[in-house]
Design a protein around this motif. Structure first.
Motif, short mmCIF file in Angstrom:
data_model
loop_
_atom_site.label_atom_id
_atom_site.label_comp_id
_atom_site.label_asym_id
_atom_site.label_seq_id
_atom_site.Cartn_x
_atom_site.Cartn_y
_atom_site.Cartn_z
N SER A 28 11.31 107.55 4.93
CA SER A 28 11.38 106.36 3.46
C SER A 28 10.14 106.60 2.75
O SER A 28 8.82 106.57 3.24
CB SER A 28 11.67 105.14 4.16
OG SER A 28 12.80 105.01 4.93
N GLY A 29 10.32 106.54 1.53
CA GLY A 29 9.05 106.61 0.60
C GLY A 29 8.28 108.04 0.78
O GLY A 29 8.92 109.01 0.91
N ASN A 30 7.11 107.90 0.33
CA ASN A 30 6.28 109.36 0.16
C ASN A 30 5.82 109.35 1.57
O ASN A 30 5.22 108.65 2.32
CB ASN A 30 5.23 108.97 -0.75
CG ASN A 30 5.70 108.80 -2.33
OD1 ASN A 30 6.73 109.57 -2.75
ND2 ASN A 30 5.06 107.84 -3.13
N PRO A 31 5.81 110.81 1.78
CA PRO A 31 5.63 111.35 3.23
C PRO A 31 4.01 111.63 3.38
O PRO A 31 3.31 112.10 2.27
CB PRO A 31 6.37 112.43 3.57
CG PRO A 31 6.36 113.16 2.10
CD PRO A 31 6.46 112.04 1.12
N TYR A 32 3.44 111.41 4.30
CA TYR A 32 2.11 111.98 4.89
C TYR A 32 2.43 112.97 5.97
O TYR A 32 3.17 112.57 6.81
CB TYR A 32 1.00 111.04 5.31
CG TYR A 32 0.51 109.98 4.32
CD1 TYR A 32 -0.14 108.69 4.79
CD2 TYR A 32 0.79 110.05 3.18
CE1 TYR A 32 -0.71 107.97 4.05
CE2 TYR A 32 0.09 108.98 2.24
CZ TYR A 32 -0.47 107.91 2.80
OH TYR A 32 -1.27 107.15 1.99
N LEU A 33 2.11 114.23 5.60
CA LEU A 33 2.60 115.56 6.49
C LEU A 33 1.30 115.96 7.16
O LEU A 33 0.29 116.25 6.64
CB LEU A 33 3.32 116.28 5.82
CG LEU A 33 4.53 115.88 5.31
CD1 LEU A 33 5.12 116.43 3.91
CD2 LEU A 33 5.84 116.03 6.24
N PHE A 34 1.56 116.56 8.48
CA PHE A 34 0.60 117.20 9.25
C PHE A 34 0.98 118.24 9.96
O PHE A 34 1.97 118.46 10.49
CB PHE A 34 -0.16 116.06 10.17
CG PHE A 34 -0.65 114.53 9.64
CD1 PHE A 34 0.23 113.81 9.21
CD2 PHE A 34 -1.85 114.58 9.45
CE1 PHE A 34 -0.01 112.59 8.68
CE2 PHE A 34 -2.22 113.24 8.72
CZ PHE A 34 -1.65 112.42 8.44
N PHE A 67 4.06 121.79 0.32
CA PHE A 67 4.79 120.61 0.32
C PHE A 67 6.11 120.88 -0.92
O PHE A 67 5.50 121.17 -1.82
CB PHE A 67 3.96 119.38 0.03
CG PHE A 67 4.94 118.23 -0.45
CD1 PHE A 67 4.84 117.51 -1.42
CD2 PHE A 67 5.65 117.74 0.84
CE1 PHE A 67 5.40 116.52 -1.90
CE2 PHE A 67 6.43 116.63 0.41
CZ PHE A 67 6.38 116.07 -0.85
N ASN A 68 6.98 120.89 -0.36
CA ASN A 68 8.17 120.84 -1.27
C ASN A 68 9.19 119.61 -1.13
O ASN A 68 9.86 119.38 -0.23
CB ASN A 68 9.19 122.20 -1.00
CG ASN A 68 10.16 122.50 -1.89
OD1 ASN A 68 10.89 121.58 -2.32
ND2 ASN A 68 10.23 123.87 -2.48
N LYS A 69 8.86 118.92 -2.28
CA LYS A 69 9.47 117.47 -2.25
C LYS A 69 10.95 117.66 -2.22
O LYS A 69 11.91 117.00 -1.43
CB LYS A 69 9.18 116.82 -3.26
CG LYS A 69 9.72 115.18 -3.06
CD LYS A 69 8.87 114.28 -4.07
CE LYS A 69 9.27 112.87 -4.10
NZ LYS A 69 8.61 112.03 -4.97
N SER A 73 10.42 120.02 2.66
CA SER A 73 9.80 120.81 3.84
C SER A 73 8.24 120.68 3.54
O SER A 73 7.73 120.42 2.62
CB SER A 73 10.33 122.43 3.37
OG SER A 73 9.85 122.81 1.99
N PHE A 74 7.73 121.37 4.52
CA PHE A 74 6.30 121.64 4.87
C PHE A 74 6.00 122.62 5.61
O PHE A 74 5.58 122.64 6.72
CB PHE A 74 5.75 120.00 5.20
CG PHE A 74 4.12 120.14 5.10
CD1 PHE A 74 3.49 119.83 6.33
CD2 PHE A 74 3.36 120.28 3.89
CE1 PHE A 74 2.12 119.72 6.21
CE2 PHE A 74 2.08 120.41 3.67
CZ PHE A 74 1.35 120.09 5.00
N HIS A 75 6.51 123.94 5.25
CA HIS A 75 5.90 125.01 5.90
C HIS A 75 4.78 125.56 6.15
O HIS A 75 3.92 125.36 5.29
CB HIS A 75 6.96 126.19 5.56
CG HIS A 75 8.52 125.97 5.37
ND1 HIS A 75 9.08 125.04 6.16
CD2 HIS A 75 9.41 126.18 4.57
CE1 HIS A 75 10.48 124.81 5.98
NE2 HIS A 75 10.48 125.91 4.63
N LEU A 76 4.27 126.00 7.47
CA LEU A 76 2.99 126.29 7.77
C LEU A 76 3.01 127.86 7.52
O LEU A 76 3.74 128.59 7.83
CB LEU A 76 2.75 126.00 9.02
CG LEU A 76 1.29 126.50 9.44
CD1 LEU A 76 0.09 125.54 9.00
CD2 LEU A 76 1.07 126.37 11.09
N LYS A 77 1.86 128.47 6.73
CA LYS A 77 1.76 129.89 6.61
C LYS A 77 0.35 130.40 6.97
O LYS A 77 -0.68 129.49 6.74
CB LYS A 77 2.18 130.08 4.98
CG LYS A 77 3.73 129.61 4.67
CD LYS A 77 3.92 129.93 3.09
CE LYS A 77 5.51 129.60 3.00
NZ LYS A 77 5.91 129.95 1.74
#
Lengths: 114, 114
Positions: A28-34, A67-69, A73-77
């Motif tokens: 919910s809302g904006n993400p913090y991604l790790f 980061f793709n809103k 998705s938040f793919h690691l490369k």
């Protein structure tokens, strides 16, 4: 409730080839991604995070994540994999409301072949 | 600057005994988090503490588990009357106070209940 999906239990790649480890999230809302990496019988090491700003985040050891809103998705490369990159990779998310608990994916085992 | 310290690294208990896990945060960090990792799974949040305060214990089992972070000394995760299902790796993380701060993890305590 927030959730993270890592659709691949294992990713195999040859040394020197580019690698991608996938992660999608729900929050919910904006993400913090790790992204964190775990070597056998060790704790988690922080690789990178997205809080706000540029969608392409650069982190430790040559890793980056996008980061793709719209696709959540938040793919690691990494452009060129090393054998020493072989480990277990975890994506995690939390929201920006103040609740600090991280929700982790189930992990993706990366195997880099020489 | 020492990282997050956890001890013991390995702990063996018989069913019905008590387990005490200790965590010293990184220097300058006043926020502590405990997570549990079952074999081949991701980490699950248990509790978030600041000095002398439990902020979020939504992931803690209702019985037998407790946590504290006293004014002086390490944070303690205590499991009373352990059962075989408590066998897992328990990770502590710490962060600085800011909302966007990263959680840094310790090496974990691997609890085996016989």
């Amino acid at each position: 409730a927030q959730s993270v999906a890592q659709p691949e239990d294992q990713v195999n790649v040859a040394e020197g080839n580019p690698l991608t480890v996938k992660c999608t999230y729900s929050v919910s809302g904006n993400p913090y991604l790790f992204w964190y990496v775990q070597y056998p019988n060790r704790g988690l090491q922080f690789l990178l995070k997205y809080i706000t700003g540029d969608n392409l985040v650069k982190g430790s050891y040559g890793f980056e994540a996008e980061f793709n809103k719209s696709q959540t998705s938040f793919h690691l490369k990494k452009p060129s994999a090393l054998v020493s990159d072989s480990a277990l990779y975890f994506c995690a998310v939390r929201d920006n409301t103040g609740r600090r608990a991280l929700t982790f994916g189930s992990g993706t085992r990366l195997q880099v072949q020489p | 600057n020492a990282g997050v310290m956890q001890n013991p690294r390995h702990l063996v208990r018989r069913r019905g005994q008590e387990a005490r896990l200790r965590c010293s945060p990184m220097k300058g960090h006043s926020h502590v988090y405990w997570y549990r990792q079952l074999p081949e799974e991701g980490l699950k949040f248990m509790v978030y503490l600041q000095k002398e305060n439990i902020i979020d214990e939504s992931g803690m089992p209702k019985e037998r588990f407790s946590a504290e972070f006293p004014k002086e000394g390490p944070s303690i995760l205590r499991i009373q009357q352990v059962v075989r299902g408590d066998s897992a790796a328990y990770f502590c993380a710490s962060s600085a106070p800011g909302l966007q701060e990263t959680q840094y993890f310790g090496p974990g305590t691997r609890l085996l209940v016989l």
